[in-house]
Design a protein around this motif. Structure first.
Motif, mmCIF file in Angstrom:
data_model
loop_
_atom_site.group_PDB
_atom_site.id
_atom_site.type_symbol
_atom_site.label_atom_id
_atom_site.label_comp_id
_atom_site.label_asym_id
_atom_site.label_seq_id
_atom_site.Cartn_x
_atom_site.Cartn_y
_atom_site.Cartn_z
ATOM 1 N N ALA A 1 15.189 3.112 10.564
ATOM 2 C CA ALA A 1 16.015 2.134 9.981
ATOM 3 C C ALA A 1 15.957 2.350 8.302
ATOM 4 N N ASP A 2 14.354 3.164 7.802
ATOM 5 C CA ASP A 2 14.169 3.568 6.260
ATOM 6 C C ASP A 2 15.077 4.543 5.530
ATOM 7 N N ALA A 3 16.119 5.621 6.405
ATOM 8 C CA ALA A 3 17.019 6.345 6.290
ATOM 9 C C ALA A 3 18.655 5.697 6.053
ATOM 10 N N ALA A 4 18.871 3.881 7.016
ATOM 11 C CA ALA A 4 19.628 3.729 6.869
ATOM 12 C C ALA A 4 20.101 2.852 5.575
ATOM 13 N N GLY A 5 18.073 2.066 5.326
ATOM 14 C CA GLY A 5 18.539 1.255 4.523
ATOM 15 C C GLY A 5 18.249 2.337 3.028
ATOM 16 N N ASP A 6 17.705 3.677 2.672
ATOM 17 C CA ASP A 6 18.602 4.682 2.025
ATOM 18 C C ASP A 6 19.344 5.625 1.893
ATOM 19 N N ALA A 7 20.138 4.863 2.654
ATOM 20 C CA ALA A 7 21.205 5.241 2.655
ATOM 21 C C ALA A 7 22.044 4.487 1.930
#
Length: 149
Positions: free
Chosen positions: A110-116
């Motif tokens: 979820a953090d990676a998706a938010g960063d992306a």
């Protein structure tokens, strides 16, 4: 054993009765038969007592062996129950660890998706700015071209 003593007593009585005609011989034979019968009765009583004692001892030994076997079975069942509990606890801990790891991975995703998404937004804003600048330059170039004609 009882029958053989009685037969021996009767044979002794018959021999003494046939061999002697005197009354004292008959009395002696009757006394001998009585003594033989008493001896046979005592021997039978002793044998019955010994058999009863042996049966009692065998029953006691069987009872003790059965109690020992029951104790062993009970201990084995308790050990199996404890082992099953430990296995269940280990399974719970393993499942808990796996769930925790999955939660951590999901949070990281979820953090990676938010960063992306943030990076994509930044890229889109940069593209919009670049397009605006290019459009402004194109407008300026078009204006110059119109002015020069």
């Amino acid at each position: 054993m009882k029958k053989s003593l009685l037969v021996a007593a009767l044979v002794a009585l018959a021999v003494s009765a046939c061999g002697q005609k005197e009354e004292s011989a008959t009395t002696n034979a009757v006394e001998a038969a009585k003594e033989a019968a008493n001896a046979a009765t005592e021997a039978a009583k002793e044998a019955a007592t010994a058999a009863g004692d042996a049966a009692s001892d065998a029953a006691t030994a069987a009872k003790e062996e059965a109690a020992a076997a029951a104790d062993t079975a009970s201990e084995a069942a308790a050990d199996a129950k404890e082992a099953a509990g430990e296995a269940m606890e280990a399974t719970k801990e393993g499942a808990s660890d796996m769930a925790e790891a999955a939660t951590e991975k999901a949070e990281a995703a979820a953090d990676a998706a938010g960063d992306a998404a943030a990076d994509a937004k930044d890229a889109a804003e940069a593209a919009v700015e670049a397009a605006k600048q290019d459009a402004a330059e194109a407008v300026d170039a078009a204006k110059e071209a119109v002015e020069q004609k």
